[in-house]
Design a protein around this motif. Structure first.
Motif, PDB file in Angstrom:
ATOM      1  N   ARG A  10     -52.813  98.983 -19.779  1.00 27.79           N
ATOM      2  CA  ARG A  10     -54.049  99.142 -18.827  1.00 27.79           C
ATOM      3  C   ARG A  10     -53.606 100.063 -17.634  1.00 27.79           C
ATOM      4  NH1 ARG A  10     -55.868  92.667 -18.480  1.00 27.79           N
ATOM      5  NH2 ARG A  10     -56.331  92.376 -20.865  1.00 27.79           N
ATOM      6  N   THR A  11     -54.361 101.120 -17.593  1.00 25.74           N
ATOM      7  CA  THR A  11     -54.283 102.199 -16.502  1.00 25.74           C
ATOM      8  C   THR A  11     -55.148 101.854 -15.374  1.00 25.74           C
ATOM      9  OG1 THR A  11     -55.809 103.681 -17.775  1.00 25.74           O
ATOM     10  CG2 THR A  11     -53.509 103.798 -18.146  1.00 25.74           C
ATOM     11  N   LEU A  12     -56.453 100.901 -15.504  1.00 19.17           N
ATOM     12  CA  LEU A  12     -57.197 100.780 -14.547  1.00 19.17           C
ATOM     13  C   LEU A  12     -56.937  99.479 -13.800  1.00 19.17           C
ATOM     14  CD1 LEU A  12     -60.403 101.779 -16.231  1.00 19.17           C
ATOM     15  CD2 LEU A  12     -59.144 103.012 -14.692  1.00 19.17           C
ATOM     16  N   SER A  13     -57.153  99.354 -12.579  1.00 22.09           N
ATOM     17  CA  SER A  13     -56.936  98.168 -11.907  1.00 22.09           C
ATOM     18  C   SER A  13     -57.828  97.169 -12.366  1.00 22.09           C
ATOM     19  CB  SER A  13     -56.912  98.404 -10.216  1.00 22.09           C
ATOM     20  OG  SER A  13     -58.262  98.985  -9.997  1.00 22.09           O
ATOM     21  N   ILE A  14     -57.724  95.895 -11.647  1.00 20.23           N
ATOM     22  CA  ILE A  14     -58.771  94.641 -11.968  1.00 20.23           C
ATOM     23  C   ILE A  14     -60.115  95.060 -10.977  1.00 20.23           C
ATOM     24  CG2 ILE A  14     -59.528  92.519 -11.691  1.00 20.23           C
ATOM     25  CD1 ILE A  14     -56.458  91.897 -11.937  1.00 20.23           C
ATOM     26  N   HIS A  15     -59.918  95.910 -10.002  1.00 18.04           N
ATOM     27  CA  HIS A  15     -61.064  96.250  -9.130  1.00 18.04           C
ATOM     28  C   HIS A  15     -61.845  97.302  -9.883  1.00 18.04           C
ATOM     29  CE1 HIS A  15     -62.585  98.233  -5.343  1.00 18.04           C
ATOM     30  NE2 HIS A  15     -63.576  97.369  -5.967  1.00 18.04           N
ATOM     31  N   ALA A  16     -61.210  98.357 -10.464  1.00 20.00           N
ATOM     32  CA  ALA A  16     -62.040  99.325 -11.438  1.00 20.00           C
ATOM     33  C   ALA A  16     -62.737  98.572 -12.620  1.00 20.00           C
ATOM     34  CB  ALA A  16     -61.107 100.482 -11.394  1.00 20.00           C
ATOM     35  N   ARG A  17     -61.928  97.922 -13.321  1.00 18.38           N
ATOM     36  CA  ARG A  17     -62.316  97.471 -14.496  1.00 18.38           C
ATOM     37  C   ARG A  17     -63.634  96.738 -14.123  1.00 18.38           C
ATOM     38  NH1 ARG A  17     -57.666  94.538 -17.296  1.00 18.38           N
ATOM     39  NH2 ARG A  17     -56.671  95.000 -15.216  1.00 18.38           N
ATOM     40  N   LEU A  18     -63.515  95.660 -13.080  1.00 17.45           N
ATOM     41  CA  LEU A  18     -64.715  94.774 -12.788  1.00 17.45           C
ATOM     42  C   LEU A  18     -65.834  95.773 -12.382  1.00 17.45           C
ATOM     43  CD1 LEU A  18     -65.627  91.982 -12.124  1.00 17.45           C
ATOM     44  CD2 LEU A  18     -64.737  92.237  -9.782  1.00 17.45           C
ATOM     45  N   PHE A  19     -65.666  96.707 -11.539  1.00 17.52           N
ATOM     46  CA  PHE A  19     -66.637  97.792 -11.051  1.00 17.52           C
ATOM     47  C   PHE A  19     -67.177  98.189 -12.287  1.00 17.52           C
ATOM     48  CE2 PHE A  19     -68.998 100.494  -8.590  1.00 17.52           C
ATOM     49  CZ  PHE A  19     -68.886 101.695  -9.318  1.00 17.52           C
ATOM     50  N   LEU A  20     -66.422  98.815 -13.137  1.00 17.12           N
ATOM     51  CA  LEU A  20     -67.251  99.237 -14.414  1.00 17.12           C
ATOM     52  C   LEU A  20     -67.625  98.379 -15.409  1.00 17.12           C
ATOM     53  CD1 LEU A  20     -64.043 102.081 -15.693  1.00 17.12           C
ATOM     54  CD2 LEU A  20     -66.103 102.550 -14.374  1.00 17.12           C
ATOM     55  N   GLY A  21     -67.238  97.428 -15.313  1.00 17.46           N
ATOM     56  CA  GLY A  21     -68.113  96.179 -16.304  1.00 17.46           C
ATOM     57  C   GLY A  21     -69.238  96.003 -15.642  1.00 17.46           C
ATOM     58  N   PHE A  22     -69.438  95.820 -14.335  1.00 16.65           N
ATOM     59  CA  PHE A  22     -70.571  95.459 -13.479  1.00 16.65           C
ATOM     60  C   PHE A  22     -71.418  96.669 -13.756  1.00 16.65           C
ATOM     61  CE2 PHE A  22     -73.077  93.282 -10.632  1.00 16.65           C
ATOM     62  CZ  PHE A  22     -73.475  94.479  -9.837  1.00 16.65           C
ATOM     63  N   GLY A  23     -71.115  97.866 -13.509  1.00 22.52           N
ATOM     64  CA  GLY A  23     -71.808  99.006 -13.698  1.00 22.52           C
ATOM     65  C   GLY A  23     -72.533  99.199 -15.219  1.00 22.52           C
ATOM     66  N   THR A  24     -71.725  98.816 -16.127  1.00 18.50           N
ATOM     67  CA  THR A  24     -72.124  99.057 -17.516  1.00 18.50           C
ATOM     68  C   THR A  24     -73.488  98.018 -17.785  1.00 18.50           C
ATOM     69  OG1 THR A  24     -69.966  99.875 -18.313  1.00 18.50           O
ATOM     70  CG2 THR A  24     -71.496  98.865 -19.965  1.00 18.50           C
ATOM     71  N   ALA A  25     -72.962  96.693 -17.244  1.00 23.60           N
ATOM     72  CA  ALA A  25     -73.961  95.655 -17.562  1.00 23.60           C
ATOM     73  C   ALA A  25     -75.562  96.196 -16.876  1.00 23.60           C
ATOM     74  CB  ALA A  25     -73.539  94.265 -16.919  1.00 23.60           C
ATOM     75  N   LEU A  26     -75.089  96.597 -15.685  1.00 19.92           N
ATOM     76  CA  LEU A  26     -76.500  96.983 -14.833  1.00 19.92           C
ATOM     77  C   LEU A  26     -77.200  98.156 -15.464  1.00 19.92           C
ATOM     78  CD1 LEU A  26     -77.815  96.592 -12.173  1.00 19.92           C
ATOM     79  CD2 LEU A  26     -76.477  98.051 -11.027  1.00 19.92           C
ATOM     80  N   GLY A  27     -76.492  99.130 -16.186  1.00 23.08           N
ATOM     81  CA  GLY A  27     -76.953 100.195 -16.652  1.00 23.08           C
ATOM     82  C   GLY A  27     -77.884  99.706 -17.857  1.00 23.08           C
ATOM     83  N   GLY A  28     -77.082  98.841 -18.551  1.00 20.77           N
ATOM     84  CA  GLY A  28     -77.773  98.416 -19.936  1.00 20.77           C
ATOM     85  C   GLY A  28     -78.878  97.493 -19.532  1.00 20.77           C
ATOM     86  N   CYS A  29     -79.003  96.897 -18.606  1.00 23.82           N
ATOM     87  CA  CYS A  29     -80.088  95.959 -18.135  1.00 23.82           C
ATOM     88  C   CYS A  29     -80.927  97.033 -17.824  1.00 23.82           C
ATOM     89  CB  CYS A  29     -79.869  95.107 -17.112  1.00 23.82           C
ATOM     90  SG  CYS A  29     -78.643  93.535 -17.575  1.00 23.82           S
ATOM     91  N   ALA A  30     -80.748  97.804 -17.129  1.00 27.43           N
ATOM     92  CA  ALA A  30     -81.940  98.705 -16.615  1.00 27.43           C
ATOM     93  C   ALA A  30     -82.400  99.550 -17.763  1.00 27.43           C
ATOM     94  CB  ALA A  30     -81.417 100.020 -15.748  1.00 27.43           C
ATOM     95  N   ALA A  31     -81.680 100.324 -18.704  1.00 29.82           N
ATOM     96  CA  ALA A  31     -82.270 100.862 -19.838  1.00 29.82           C
ATOM     97  C   ALA A  31     -82.995  99.849 -20.817  1.00 29.82           C
ATOM     98  CB  ALA A  31     -80.809 101.294 -20.776  1.00 29.82           C
ATOM     99  N   LEU A  32     -82.688  98.571 -20.772  1.00 26.11           N
ATOM    100  CA  LEU A  32     -83.364  97.538 -21.436  1.00 26.11           C
ATOM    101  C   LEU A  32     -84.844  97.487 -20.844  1.00 26.11           C
ATOM    102  CD1 LEU A  32     -83.776  95.766 -23.942  1.00 26.11           C
ATOM    103  CD2 LEU A  32     -82.568  93.910 -22.490  1.00 26.11           C
ATOM    104  N   MET A  33     -84.989  97.565 -19.665  1.00 25.42           N
ATOM    105  CA  MET A  33     -85.912  97.411 -18.861  1.00 25.42           C
ATOM    106  C   MET A  33     -86.976  98.604 -19.190  1.00 25.42           C
ATOM    107  SD  MET A  33     -86.651  97.182 -14.734  1.00 25.42           S
ATOM    108  CE  MET A  33     -86.224  98.946 -14.593  1.00 25.42           C
ATOM    109  N   VAL A  34     -86.475  99.722 -19.415  1.00 23.44           N
ATOM    110  CA  VAL A  34     -87.280 100.903 -19.413  1.00 23.44           C
ATOM    111  C   VAL A  34     -87.741 100.871 -21.024  1.00 23.44           C
ATOM    112  CG1 VAL A  34     -87.070 103.383 -19.612  1.00 23.44           C
ATOM    113  CG2 VAL A  34     -86.032 102.356 -17.892  1.00 23.44           C
ATOM    114  N   VAL A  35     -86.928 100.342 -21.720  1.00 26.14           N
ATOM    115  CA  VAL A  35     -87.557 100.129 -23.201  1.00 26.14           C
ATOM    116  C   VAL A  35     -88.587  99.273 -23.274  1.00 26.14           C
ATOM    117  CG1 VAL A  35     -86.905  99.602 -25.486  1.00 26.14           C
ATOM    118  CG2 VAL A  35     -85.454 101.043 -24.259  1.00 26.14           C
TER     119      VAL A  35
END
Length: 413
Positions: A10-35
């Motif tokens: 694991r090269t990413l810190s917990i902070h970075a992984r939590l941020f990326l996971g949050f961003g991925t979930a947010l982007g997925g929800c947004a794309a689903l909203m558009v669809v």
């Protein structure tokens, strides 16, 4: 056949992984909203754009003629169509929606803009929030690194709401405090044990040197007595250490043991010694203990007998000669606990050192000037036996002098 699965570091810190996971979930929800918006707007409604304004070919827009008084007016000019407006086409202005394609394009543009705005605000808030939430973990990591290097004095002292991270920080502080206390106790134990075992050996060496320098029969007889006493003391210390280790680690099968009866027998064994020291010894047990076996506990009778004898010996050794007293009491408390209390008179003990009386080789009074009786392991063995029986032992100092040692053991079920 065994397979080995290599895990990627694991090269990413917990902070970075939590941020990326949050961003991925947010982007997925947004794309689903558009669809959802686009699909719903395209296929669900039924559109009717039949009401339109059409400029017929060859028509002219004129104002109704009004004849003013006076000379005949000139006729109004016939306006021509504006630039880009062909006869027979629909009139449109910027922002008008005149077809399904216009609706779809508008919804798509608005949704995409909303998605970008939501993602920007959400990612910024997520970065700040995750950084704030994970700050205690970073502090805990620094404290753990210092503890690994041997520094157990630093504490986190986390503040903020009582959430999981603050509870983790408080638990870590408690663990550091106990580790610091445990290491300090082990260091004192090593120093005291070394002193306790080295002193008799140094005495033996000095006696042998004296005997070698002047080998006369009379001196040999005196040195033999000194060597015998020194050897006996070494043996008693080693036996006490073995008893301490056995009380800590020796398993046993619990049996019903009447603590009141066991205390009566132990007091009878030490009654003669108490009489020689001029100390009054009495035992007080409730009537229910003898009548209904209400003071039975589950344990090992041999270890429990040693516990009571050690408490008695400690109460007799550290007492007021010729005018002292030792009082033993056994009773049941809260229907779940059997209590043994040993109260004695004696020298005054400082409240600050009462808790250390159960440490191996610790003495409330220094060895210098004392009668050098005992080896400082009696109460340590009491604590080990009590812990092996899932009980607790405490001590309280009296203002007038002496101690009250209280042992609480669970009732046999």
């Amino acid at each position: 056949m065994k397979y080995r699965f290599r895990t990627r570091p694991r090269t990413l810190s917990i902070h970075a992984r939590l941020f990326l996971g949050f961003g991925t979930a947010l982007g997925g929800c947004a794309a689903l909203m558009v669809v959802i918006i686009y699909t719903g707007m395209r296929y669900l409604p039924t559109y009717d754009f039949s009401t339109t304004v059409i400029v017929p070919p060859g028509s002219t827009a004129t104002e109704p003629a009004v004849t003013p008084p006076g000379p005949s007016p000139q006729p109004w000019p016939t306006p021509s169509p504006g630039p880009g407006l062909k006869p027979g086409t629909k009139t449109r202005t910027l922002g008008d929606v005149s077809s399904k394609e216009d609706v779809w394009n508008t919804v798509l543009l608005v949704s995409a803009g909303g998605v970008l705005l939501v993602m920007t605000v959400g990612l910024g808030a997520g970065w700040l929030l995750s950084k704030r939430l994970l700050t205690p973990l970073h502090t805990i990591g620094e404290a753990a690194a210092k503890a690994a290097d041997g520094n157990l004095q630093d504490r986190i002292n986390a503040d903020g709401p009582e959430d999981e991270l603050k509870q983790l920080a408080d638990t870590f502080d408690t663990m550091l405090a106990r580790l610091e206390e445990s290491f300090a106790a082990h260091q004192r134990f090593a120093a005291n044990a070394s002193h306790e075992l080295l002193t008799p050996l140094a005495t033996t060496r000095a006696a042998l040197q004296i005997a070698g320098d002047n080998p006369s029969g009379a001196e040999f007889a005196e040195l033999a007595l000194v060597l015998r006493e020194t050897n006996e003391r070494n043996i008693s210390v080693v036996r006490a250490l073995l008893d301490l280790a056995g009380a800590d680690h020796a398993p046993f099968d619990p049996d019903p043991v009447d603590l009141a009866e066991l205390t009566d027998r132990a007091a009878a064994e030490r009654s003669e010694r108490a009489t020689e020291l001029g100390i009054r010894l009495d035992v007080d047990s409730e009537d229910d203990c003898a009548a209904h076996a209400a003071c039975e506990i589950a344990g090992n009778a041999t270890l429990l007998r040693q516990l009571v004898l050690n408490l008695l010996d400690n109460a007799l050794d550290h007492n007021t000669p010729d005018n002292g007293s030792v009082h033993l009491a056994v009773f049941r408390e809260r229907d779940t606990t059997v209590v043994l209390e040993v109260e004695n008179t004696g020298p005054q003990v400082d409240e600050a050192v009462v808790g250390r009386l159960f440490e191996p080789f610790y003495r409330a009074r220094p060895r210098v000037g004392s009668d050098r009786s005992g080896h400082g392991l009696g109460l340590a063995i009491v604590r080990s036996i009590t812990s092996a029986h899932h009980g607790t032992v405490t001590a309280a100092a009296h203002s007038r002098g002496g101690l009250t040692v209280r042992v609480e053991l669970p009732v046999a079920r």
